[in-house]
Design a protein around this motif. Structure first.
Motif, PDB file in Angstrom:
ATOM      1  N   LEU A 189      88.676-104.879 -19.604  1.00 33.50           N
ATOM      2  CA  LEU A 189      89.323-105.537 -21.134  1.00 33.50           C
ATOM      3  C   LEU A 189      89.555-104.264 -22.543  1.00 33.50           C
ATOM      4  O   LEU A 189      88.808-103.963 -22.883  1.00 33.50           O
ATOM      5  CB  LEU A 189      88.929-106.793 -21.349  1.00 33.50           C
ATOM      6  N   ASN A 190      90.771-104.198 -23.190  1.00 33.48           N
ATOM      7  CA  ASN A 190      90.163-103.485 -23.779  1.00 33.48           C
ATOM      8  C   ASN A 190      91.614-103.177 -25.034  1.00 33.48           C
ATOM      9  O   ASN A 190      91.389-103.702 -26.561  1.00 33.48           O
ATOM     10  CB  ASN A 190      90.536-101.606 -24.285  1.00 33.48           C
ATOM     11  N   ASP A 191      92.507-104.163 -24.416  1.00 32.61           N
ATOM     12  CA  ASP A 191      93.841-104.821 -25.564  1.00 32.61           C
ATOM     13  C   ASP A 191      93.711-106.657 -25.649  1.00 32.61           C
ATOM     14  O   ASP A 191      94.416-106.761 -24.253  1.00 32.61           O
ATOM     15  CB  ASP A 191      95.235-103.904 -25.894  1.00 32.61           C
ATOM     16  N   LEU A 192      93.452-107.497 -26.333  1.00 34.20           N
ATOM     17  CA  LEU A 192      93.379-108.715 -25.559  1.00 34.20           C
ATOM     18  C   LEU A 192      94.727-109.327 -26.550  1.00 34.20           C
ATOM     19  O   LEU A 192      94.969-110.435 -26.454  1.00 34.20           O
ATOM     20  CB  LEU A 192      92.149-109.863 -26.674  1.00 34.20           C
ATOM     21  N   GLY A 193      95.216-108.879 -26.940  1.00 34.03           N
ATOM     22  CA  GLY A 193      97.030-108.931 -27.629  1.00 34.03           C
ATOM     23  C   GLY A 193      97.048-109.561 -28.022  1.00 34.03           C
ATOM     24  O   GLY A 193      95.971-110.005 -29.301  1.00 34.03           O
ATOM     25  N   GLN A 208      80.508-106.335 -22.642  1.00 29.19           N
ATOM     26  CA  GLN A 208      80.703-104.750 -21.701  1.00 29.19           C
ATOM     27  C   GLN A 208      81.742-104.283 -21.131  1.00 29.19           C
ATOM     28  O   GLN A 208      82.222-104.778 -20.130  1.00 29.19           O
ATOM     29  CB  GLN A 208      79.648-105.366 -20.623  1.00 29.19           C
ATOM     30  N   ASN A 209      82.919-104.148 -22.350  1.00 32.77           N
ATOM     31  CA  ASN A 209      84.209-104.169 -22.123  1.00 32.77           C
ATOM     32  C   ASN A 209      84.873-102.992 -22.556  1.00 32.77           C
ATOM     33  O   ASN A 209      83.667-102.311 -23.136  1.00 32.77           O
ATOM     34  CB  ASN A 209      85.241-105.519 -22.980  1.00 32.77           C
ATOM     35  N   SER A 210      85.447-102.989 -23.184  1.00 32.98           N
ATOM     36  CA  SER A 210      85.725-101.699 -24.018  1.00 32.98           C
ATOM     37  C   SER A 210      86.786-101.994 -25.301  1.00 32.98           C
ATOM     38  O   SER A 210      87.611-101.424 -25.204  1.00 32.98           O
ATOM     39  CB  SER A 210      86.619-100.516 -22.788  1.00 32.98           C
ATOM     40  N   ILE A 211      86.578-103.264 -25.964  1.00 35.13           N
ATOM     41  CA  ILE A 211      88.152-104.564 -26.397  1.00 35.13           C
ATOM     42  C   ILE A 211      87.271-103.186 -27.910  1.00 35.13           C
ATOM     43  O   ILE A 211      86.038-103.469 -28.045  1.00 35.13           O
ATOM     44  CB  ILE A 211      87.092-105.396 -27.274  1.00 35.13           C
ATOM     45  N   ARG A 212      88.545-103.298 -28.685  1.00 39.42           N
ATOM     46  CA  ARG A 212      88.628-102.627 -30.005  1.00 39.42           C
ATOM     47  C   ARG A 212      88.941-103.743 -31.121  1.00 39.42           C
ATOM     48  O   ARG A 212      88.825-103.095 -31.762  1.00 39.42           O
ATOM     49  CB  ARG A 212      89.987-101.878 -29.863  1.00 39.42           C
ATOM     50  N   LYS A 213      89.862-104.718 -30.157  1.00 34.61           N
ATOM     51  CA  LYS A 213      90.154-105.456 -31.813  1.00 34.61           C
ATOM     52  C   LYS A 213      90.063-106.724 -30.908  1.00 34.61           C
ATOM     53  O   LYS A 213      90.613-107.286 -30.020  1.00 34.61           O
ATOM     54  CB  LYS A 213      91.345-105.173 -32.807  1.00 34.61           C
ATOM     55  N   ASN A 233      84.191-101.119 -28.441  1.00 32.28           N
ATOM     56  CA  ASN A 233      84.271-100.919 -29.438  1.00 32.28           C
ATOM     57  C   ASN A 233      84.434-100.843 -30.329  1.00 32.28           C
ATOM     58  O   ASN A 233      85.894-100.569 -30.725  1.00 32.28           O
ATOM     59  CB  ASN A 233      85.303 -99.506 -28.535  1.00 32.28           C
ATOM     60  N   ILE A 234      84.489-101.643 -31.235  1.00 24.11           N
ATOM     61  CA  ILE A 234      84.913-102.597 -32.174  1.00 24.11           C
ATOM     62  C   ILE A 234      84.704-102.023 -33.536  1.00 24.11           C
ATOM     63  O   ILE A 234      83.440-101.600 -33.495  1.00 24.11           O
ATOM     64  CB  ILE A 234      84.130-104.143 -32.508  1.00 24.11           C
ATOM     65  N   LYS A 235      85.285-101.246 -34.644  1.00 24.57           N
ATOM     66  CA  LYS A 235      85.105-100.899 -35.064  1.00 24.57           C
ATOM     67  C   LYS A 235      85.111-101.821 -36.470  1.00 24.57           C
ATOM     68  O   LYS A 235      84.895-101.692 -37.465  1.00 24.57           O
ATOM     69  CB  LYS A 235      85.915-100.214 -35.847  1.00 24.57           C
TER      70      LYS A 235
END
Length: 299
Positions: A189-193, A208-213, A233-235
């Motif tokens: 997962l990276n974009d949960l929309g 352990q995903n690639s979620i940014r937001k 990858n949450i900033k």
């Protein structure tokens, strides 16, 4: 990957066993013994028998509600399973099953279905006909999208999909009205929309995903108590985090967070906050401790 989840499947089995009284419902491990007992058989386990097929005689034991078939050699769900109309708990962990057949719809009393550590690439839409299903475990398969069939089972309380290859989740997850626990750890997962979560959700694992937001819908989960989004990858975290009024534990470890919004001070029930592995300086941590004196912060 499958070995990583071996201990998980053992835990699931122990939880399943905890649902039945071993005195009132003794578990038989041999079909001949069960047939010769002269008793009504409610529980059977063929765990680790290296079986490719079930003995057809099992169909005579039509009162079975607990069936454990984990650690065998099944490449498909044996036809005899679907003759057991009283089945409530079915464990097929650690086999080589590639698909779930249409006949799954015949198990109308099924409440707990565990099929971890198999080779599923999709989920049969007929699964949606199991309207009494409360728990489903699909960990460590080869699924790449969230199974649409699950959205049509409002009775579900627990969904485990850890260790698949899921990169997309339908935004209407809130249709699963009774969902309390959702595990989507170790996917893609990276974009949960615009994801909306069920209002009753208490446990959410997205580590352990690639979620940014994190989606705004998550912060409207007023009943959420445990949130794990570590190793992503949450900033930054939105000030809307203040909406998580009942959150008790939050794991934000190993992301790219340099600071947290002051709205964290509104989380009066937050007891544990894990921030290890983020690029935060000491002064930031000290400030967080000041605005959250009742929270144990790990950094």
């Amino acid at each position: 990957m499958k070995k990583l989840f071996f201990s998980i499947s053992l835990l699931i089995l122990s939880l399943a066993k905890a649902q039945i009284d071993p005195v009132k419902y003794p578990t038989y491990t041999n079909i001949d013994d069960a047939l010769k007992s002269g008793k009504t058989i409610y529980s059977m386990s063929f765990r680790g028998k290296t079986m490719f097929n079930l003995p057809s005689e099992i169909q005579k034991l039509d009162s079975i509600f607990f069936l454990n078939l984990m650690e065998n050699k099944f490449e498909k769900m044996d036809e005899s399973i679907f003759k057991l109309k009283e089945l409530s708990i079915l464990n097929l962990n650690e086999n080589s099953i590639k698909y779930i057949p249409d006949q799954i719809a015949e198990l109308q009393k099924l409440e707990s279905f565990s099929i971890n550590l198999n080779s599923l690439t999709s989920i049969n839409p007929n699964l949606s006909k199991l309207q009494k299903l409360k728990v489903i475990h699909l960990d460590a398969n080869n699924l790449n999208v969230f199974p649409e069939a699950l959205l049509q089972i409002p009775s579900l309380e627990e969904i485990n999909l850890q260790g698949n290859q899921i990169s997309f989740i339908n935004k209407n997850l809130d249709e699963i009205k009774n969902l309390r626990s959702l595990n989507l750890a170790a996917n893609q997962l990276n974009d949960l929309g615009e994801l909306e979560l069920p209002k009753q959700l208490k446990y959410l694992e997205l580590q352990q995903n690639s979620i940014r937001k994190l989606p705004d819908g998550l912060f409207r989960s007023k009943n959420l108590e445990f949130l794990n989004v570590s190793q992503n990858n949450i900033k930054e975290i939105s000030p809307k985090v203040k909406g998580l009024k009942n959150v008790v534990s939050m794991n934000l470890a190993n992301n790219n967070l340099k600071d947290l919004p002051k709205e964290f001070s509104k989380l009066k029930n937050l007891k544990t906050l894990i921030l290890t592995g983020n690029p935060m300086n000491k002064s930031t941590i000290e400030n967080l401790k000041k605005i959250m004196p009742e929270t144990q912060i790990y950094f």
